[in-house]
Design a protein around this motif. Sequence first.
Motif, mmCIF file in Angstrom:
data_model
loop_
_atom_site.group_PDB
_atom_site.id
_atom_site.type_symbol
_atom_site.label_atom_id
_atom_site.label_comp_id
_atom_site.label_asym_id
_atom_site.label_seq_id
_atom_site.Cartn_x
_atom_site.Cartn_y
_atom_site.Cartn_z
ATOM 1 N N PHE A 249 -27.229 10.844 -41.147
ATOM 2 C CA PHE A 249 -26.461 12.129 -41.239
ATOM 3 C C PHE A 249 -26.240 12.424 -39.522
ATOM 4 O O PHE A 249 -27.110 12.195 -38.664
ATOM 5 N N LYS B 278 -23.925 15.169 -37.115
ATOM 6 C CA LYS B 278 -23.121 16.279 -36.840
ATOM 7 C C LYS B 278 -21.935 16.059 -36.119
ATOM 8 O O LYS B 278 -21.934 15.431 -35.073
ATOM 9 N N ASP B 279 -20.729 16.371 -36.708
ATOM 10 C CA ASP B 279 -19.560 16.117 -35.979
ATOM 11 C C ASP B 279 -19.318 17.105 -34.888
ATOM 12 O O ASP B 279 -19.848 18.319 -34.768
ATOM 13 N N THR C 26 -20.969 13.863 -41.191
ATOM 14 C CA THR C 26 -20.836 12.525 -41.511
ATOM 15 C C THR C 26 -22.366 12.076 -42.003
ATOM 16 O O THR C 26 -23.075 12.297 -41.443
ATOM 17 N N HIS C 27 -22.175 11.638 -43.443
ATOM 18 C CA HIS C 27 -23.581 11.170 -43.945
ATOM 19 C C HIS C 27 -23.392 9.979 -44.882
ATOM 20 O O HIS C 27 -22.226 9.681 -45.576
ATOM 21 N N SER C 28 -24.525 9.595 -45.202
ATOM 22 C CA SER C 28 -24.488 8.373 -46.194
ATOM 23 C C SER C 28 -24.407 9.321 -47.598
ATOM 24 O O SER C 28 -24.814 10.233 -47.863
ATOM 25 N N ASP C 29 -23.997 8.378 -48.449
ATOM 26 C CA ASP C 29 -23.442 8.965 -49.832
ATOM 27 C C ASP C 29 -24.164 8.133 -51.086
ATOM 28 O O ASP C 29 -23.430 8.096 -52.059
#
Length: 80
Positions: free
Chosen positions: A31, A33-34, A45-48
């Motif tokens: 993850f 942080k923008d 933005t992070h893995s999903d």
Amino acid sequence: EYLPWFKADMIGLTGSLEQIREVAKQYGVVFIKDKEADEQGYLFTHSDYIYLLDDQARVRKLYPADFKVDEVVADVESLL
């Protein structure tokens, strides 16, 4: 407050940033942080992946967001 935008019965992870980083590391979650923020706050933005865990909380398989339910069912049945 944020999770119901996705699904009302979803369970989220919370804690200090250090605690979240430790759990993310255990499961290989990424993850970031923008840097840009607006009046609504900031984004991550992070893995999903969807994680299949066994009864000892070990990761047995990762599924992409477009996973096939039949595959998950077969994998869960193989763990039972």
